[in-house]
Design a protein around this motif. Structure first.
Motif, PDB file in Angstrom:
ATOM      1  N   PHE A 102      -4.377   3.893   2.332  1.00  0.00           N
ATOM      2  CA  PHE A 102      -5.246   4.279   3.613  1.00  0.00           C
ATOM      3  C   PHE A 102      -6.361   5.535   3.700  1.00  0.00           C
ATOM      4  O   PHE A 102      -7.434   5.153   3.831  1.00  0.00           O
ATOM      5  CB  PHE A 102      -4.255   4.601   4.699  1.00  0.00           C
ATOM      6  N   PRO A 103      -5.931   6.496   2.931  1.00  0.00           N
ATOM      7  CA  PRO A 103      -7.045   7.719   2.820  1.00  0.00           C
ATOM      8  C   PRO A 103      -8.329   7.039   2.175  1.00  0.00           C
ATOM      9  O   PRO A 103      -9.373   7.557   2.382  1.00  0.00           O
ATOM     10  CB  PRO A 103      -6.309   8.682   2.106  1.00  0.00           C
ATOM     11  N   PRO A 107       0.848   5.876  -0.217  1.00  0.00           N
ATOM     12  CA  PRO A 107       0.183   6.864   0.440  1.00  0.00           C
ATOM     13  C   PRO A 107      -1.281   7.265   0.335  1.00  0.00           C
ATOM     14  O   PRO A 107      -1.713   7.772   1.029  1.00  0.00           O
ATOM     15  CB  PRO A 107       1.163   8.152   0.113  1.00  0.00           C
ATOM     16  N   PRO A 149       0.864  -1.160  -0.069  1.00  0.00           N
ATOM     17  CA  PRO A 149       0.014   0.030  -0.123  1.00  0.00           C
ATOM     18  C   PRO A 149       0.742   1.365  -0.063  1.00  0.00           C
ATOM     19  O   PRO A 149       1.880   1.379   0.709  1.00  0.00           O
ATOM     20  CB  PRO A 149      -0.838  -0.236   1.270  1.00  0.00           C
ATOM     21  N   LEU A 200     -10.332   4.856   4.081  1.00  0.00           N
ATOM     22  CA  LEU A 200     -11.282   5.688   5.065  1.00  0.00           C
ATOM     23  C   LEU A 200     -12.280   6.424   4.422  1.00  0.00           C
ATOM     24  O   LEU A 200     -13.328   6.485   5.105  1.00  0.00           O
ATOM     25  CB  LEU A 200     -10.186   6.758   5.779  1.00  0.00           C
TER      26      LEU A 200
END
Lengths: 326, 502, 186
Positions: free
Chosen positions: C47-48, C44, C42, C51
């Motif tokens: 994760f966003p 950068p 993964p 979310l």
């Protein structure tokens, strides 16, 4: 704050020539600050704490110098902060090394060494590969064999972001033994301390660190140095063979130094320059240097600025070659 | 070893050093009380003094200031519902309610007693079994850390809120705020909109002052205006009674153990331990429904956890030379200034100083307790100041706390935004605690996740192959759905009973 | 408009806002620069994105969750809301609204004035300077809290401003700006 500092500077700029005070008469007032752009225990942190302690012990800095840890983005957070928020701060120095050059070369920050004021290199340090004392890799040859058999079988940990300096040690090593550099598995941590802990815990197998970061554990015999990445052995740990001796032609010497915020008046910059020149010759600094296993290689002022700017250009070429930069 | 420890005590108990320790505890507490100015800021201010002192005295000053400011953080949580630092967020839940009920004194007192017991426990552990148990910290790699943090978030999401949906929304929001700034793994700037002031991310203090201080000040003002402000009950006894102590002792002990176990993991820290300890306490204690309504155990438990954790974080540093976060950063700095390179050989090479440090931790803990006997009395009087004079001042001091972070106008604007959001969340029963924990853990959570996946070359199986990670993740899932399941089974039983009765 | 439909309407609006925020957040992930990443791990953005999707799902759930479910939830929480000592804003929320739109949103001049003073202070303090901004804030806020005696308001505000300003600036080395008073001190 900016306003009062600007006024203060304006005042000094006016008062300076009028009162005809020699430049060397400038003295920092109040507390000094050294920003270490990483967590405690890593190389940048040590660089800050060393100079803070030497300058205060020798009485070169009248007040005290406290160390602020500002981790993130392999120095990108700190350089952005200093370049924008700390303009003209005469009492601030920021520790730096090749790791910052990589951050700059990779374009991970819009700022370069041209936006801040490179000050001096106070020493140099050798990088190396370290494994737990009970590791199955006894020598670098074991590691080379494992890497050649399956590059993904070895997990390296280091204290910099991918493409940063600890990763570069791994990539250059891989390249030198004919393994595709982008295939080497490198896990980034926040600073050498965390990378070391992860290696000691067996979560990663080899830590790519600087000798100063490994010194405490090396002395205690908890970890073993497989190789230092230099032409000559370390003066502090002469037992660790160089990589070249073991058939991998990698040299990677790390400079340790400082930059200052942009807009610092010349008197203040010169004061720091002279202070550091004196400091590196002091017996107190020599003691620290021995303790950390640094090599006595220094550069100051313009020479240093030219050096780091050239280095950034060289690294860009190197990173493209290795496939880390498009 | 006893001989070394006694020598340490001999130094720490010299009259001058005792006096320094007392002054350190006092100054630390007074500064720690100011919102936004925590242990780190306090120590930075004191470092000038340190160089003019003998090494042992300097260490004693630093440890006592550190203990003092850690304790000071809980005072504002209790008195004005504003956590001074992230580790005392949980203390606001019961602590402030106690203060409104006229029990500010007992709340402050049990915080002091809990801190003393927990602090002393961790120093005892450090003294006698430090090195062997510190090895346990090495068991936690990225995968295990990720699981631990997920576990922490789930325990909080499942308990604090009125319903799970709102908790998850709140947690998500906290994690999203945490992604603002430069990515710690790759160095990429995210959600900064090109604004350099956002590159360092959004600090906990900014959000906490907005969500707690601004919200509290405005809500109080509304209540005063509408005449619905609950009368603060006249303070009863200032110190706690024996029965209150006995009542909260189990909570203190559990908090101490959880705090120690979690705090010893490098980087996990005191905050996570308070959240986990409080939520576990809610599941194992008697009369759990009282927690959250101004129960003294709700102060005793997180305050013990927080102090045990900060003591525990020193164990891997001093015994194995592994630096962590929080307290260790401070201690590391102090040791380096005194020419001590942390490492496994610290005890052998610098035994005298390290043992003095340990002895001074015992002394600091004890002095803090003694000092708080009179101080609790003084602080409890703050509750008597009428809200119309207290609240505006609290607002000003909180703003300074934000401003002093980095002198950035952007931080102040963000504080205002957090205040509005916090007000809405509080009025409409969205729990704030999950957001705060999400914000604090977000960066490390993501980092650990990505490190684990690099180690496993992209396979999510790593979280199931590592036993510690697997157990923690199973617990996390259980905790998230347990409340719903329990409620369902209760309803089912109720239906059955009414059916059999009918 | 009865209480029940108000609660439900608010839930829908919250859902809509959350959905919009999450879409904006997800849109912004496209602006995250791509750096070298070990293949198959993964980066950068991962994760966003995750979310943003969870947050959007939550918003969507609030927006379209079945009405009867909302009613049941309300029925369960209604008695609790009734017995708790209701804060004025919360009370506004549950009481049947009277008056115009302003009041229906739970707003009145006092509420707006409070936030205007607080946010104004945060906005103007760096430029106006700490002493003046703080003095004005303290005067206005103390009066909003019901203290109308001029000598008390002015005296107290002046005293607190002075003590806090000099205490923090010179005692604790916090760099508080003089702002508009700068010409006077230099």
């Amino acid at each position: 704050m900016t306003r009062s500092v600007v006024l203060l500077l304006a005042g000094m700029a006016l008062a300076g020539p009028m009162a005809a005070v020699p430049a060397s008469a400038w003295e920092p007032k109040g507390q000094g600050e050294c920003i270490a752009p990483a967590n405690p225990g890593g190389g940048w942190d040590i660089t800050c704490r060393t100079i803070s302690s030497v300058l205060q012990k020798t009485g070169a800095f009248k007040g005290s110098i406290y160390v602020t840890n500002m981790p993130g983005g392999s120095g990108a957070v700190a350089i952005a902060n200093v370049a924008t928020k700390r303009k003209g701060d005469t009492n601030l120095i920021v520790s730096a090394s090749n790791a910052l050059t990589f951050t700059v070369a990779l374009g991970r920050t819009p700022y370069t060494f041209k936006e801040v004021m490179p000050l001096a290199q106070i020493g140099a340090e050798l990088g190396g590969f370290f494994v737990p004392a009970d590791s199955k890799y006894k020598t670098l040859a074991d590691l080379i064999a494992a890497m050649k058999a399956d590059p993904k079988s070895v997990t390296f940990s280091g204290g910099s972001a991918p493409g940063g300096q600890d990763h570069m040690k791994v990539a250059l090593f891989a390249k030198s033994i004919g393994v595709e550099p982008t295939k080497a598995v490198y896990v980034p941590f926040q600073g050498g301390g965390e990378a070391l802990t992860s290696m000691l815990g067996g979560h990663t197998q080899v830590a790519a660190l600087d000798i100063s970061e490994a010194a405490g554990q090396l002395e205690a015999g908890k970890i073993r140095g497989l190789a230092v990445l230099a032409d000559a052995r370390s003066s502090k740990f002469p037992d660790i063979p160089t990589a070249t001796e073991q058939g991998a032609k990698v040299t990677y010497v790390i400079w340790r130094g400082y930059y200052m915020a942009p807009g610092v008046p010349k008197e203040a910059y010169d004061w720091w320059l002279e202070t550091l020149k004196t400091a590196v010759k002091s017996p107190e600094f020599a003691a620290e240097r021995d303790k950390l296993g640094w090599e006595p290689i220094t550069r100051f002022g313009d020479e240093f600025a030219t050096y780091v700017n050239n280095e950034a250009a060289e690294y860009r070429v190197l990173l493209k070659e290795l496939g880390f930069l498009k | 070893m006893f001989e070394h420890l006694l020598n340490g005590f001999a130094v720490a108990l010299l009259p001058l050093n005792l006096l320094i320790a007392l002054a350190g505890c006092l100054v630390g507490t007074l500064i720690g009380v100011l919102p936004g100015l925590g242990p780190t800021a306090t120590l930075a201010m004191l470092i000038p003094l340190v160089f003019s002192m003998p090494p042992a005295t300097a260490l004693i000053l630093l440890t006592s200031v550190y203990y003092g400011s850690m304790y000071g953080g809980s005072t504002t949580s209790i008195l004005v519902n504003i956590p001074g630092e992230s580790a005392s967020v949980i203390t606001t839940i019961d602590g402030h309610k106690m203060a409104m009920q006229g029990r500010a004194g007992p709340a402050l007192a049990i915080a002091a007693i809990g801190s003393f017991i927990a602090g002393t426990f961790s120093v005892l552990m450090l003294t006698f079994v430090g090195a062997p148990i510190a090895r346990y910290a090495l068991l936690f790699g990225p995968a295990e850390f990720f699981a631990l943090m997920v576990f922490g978030l789930c325990t909080v999401a499942s308990l604090t809120g009125t319903n799970v949906t709102k908790s998850i929304i709140s947690t998500c929001l906290g994690l999203m705020i945490a992604t603002v700034g430069i990515d710690l793994v790759s160095g990429a700037a995210r959600f900064t909109f090109g604004n350099p002031f956002l590159q360092d991310g959004v600090d906990f203090v900014v959000v906490a002052i907005g969500m707690f201080a601004l919200t509290e000040v405005v809500i109080t003002a509304r209540e005063v205006h509408a005449g619905t402000r609950a009368q603060i009950v006249k303070a009863g006894r200032v110190w706690i009674s024996w029965s209150e102590f006995v009542y909260s002792l189990p909570a203190i002990l559990r908090g101490t153990v959880f705090g120690f176990v979690i705090g010893m993991l490098p980087g996990a820290g005191a905050t996570l331990s308070t959240f986990i300890a409080y939520n576990l306490e809610k599941r194992v204690c008697k009369n759990p429904e009282r927690l959250g309504t101004g129960d003294i155990r709700g102060v005793a438990n997180p305050e013990s956890a927080n102090n045990a954790a900060s003591g525990a974080s020193l164990v891997p540093l001093l015994t194995l030379g592994l630096p962590g976060g929080g307290a260790t950063a401070v201690m590391l700095g102090a040791l380096m200034m005194l020419d001590i390179t942390p490492g496994p050989l610290m005890f052998e090479k610098h035994g005298a100083i390290v043992w003095t440090l340990i002895a001074s931790m015992y002394v600091g803990n004890t002095l803090l307790l003694l000092l708080n006997w009179p101080l609790v009395n003084v602080f409890a009087r703050v509750m008597r100041i009428p809200a119309k004079y207290l609240m505006p001042t609290v607002l000003v001091i909180s703003t300074i706390g934000v401003w002093s972070l980095s002198y950035s106008a952007v931080d102040l604007v963000l504080t205002g935004a957090a205040g509005l959001l916090g007000y809405y969340m509080r009025v409409h029963k969205y729990p704030v605690e999950p957001l705060i924990l999400g914000l604090i853990l977000g960066g490390r959570l993501e980092q650990a996740y990505r490190q684990a996946l690099i180690i496993s070359k992209g396979s999510n199986m790593i979280f199931f192959e590592k036993p510690i990670a697997l157990v923690l993740l199973i617990c996390a899932v259980l905790f998230l759905f347990l409340p719903t399941l329990l409620k369902k089974s209760q309803q089912f039983r109720a239906v059955q009973e009414s059916a059999s009765a009918g | 408009m009865d209480i029940a439909s108000r609660g439900s309407l608010r839930t829908r609006i919250e859902g809509l806002v959350i959905l919009l925020v999450s879409l904006g957040y997800l849109w912004e992930t496209f602006n995250i620069p791509d750096f070298y990443q070990l293949p198959d791990t993964p980066g950068p953005k991962t994760f966003p994105e995750l979310l943003g999707i969870v947050f959007a799902a939550m918003g969507l759930w609030l927006l379209v969750s079945p009405r009867d479910l909302m009613a049941r939830l309300r029925a369960r929480s209604a008695p609790a809301a009734g017995t708790a000592p209701a804060a004025p804003a919360a009370a506004d929320d549950h009481a049947a609204p009277t008056g115009g739109l302003f009041a229906r949103l739970g707003l009145d001049w006092h509420f707006v004035a409070l936030w205007a003073v607080v946010l104004g202070y945060l906005w103007f303090m760096p430029d106006v300077g700490f002493p003046v901004a703080t003095f004005v804030l303290l005067v206005l806020f103390t009066m909003l809290l019901g203290e109308m005696r001029w000598h008390v308001v002015l005296g107290l505000s002046l005293a607190v401003t002075a003590v806090v300003f000099f205490g923090f600036k010179y005692g604790l080395n916090v760099r508080l700006p003089w702002g508009v008073l700068e010409p006077l001190v230099n």
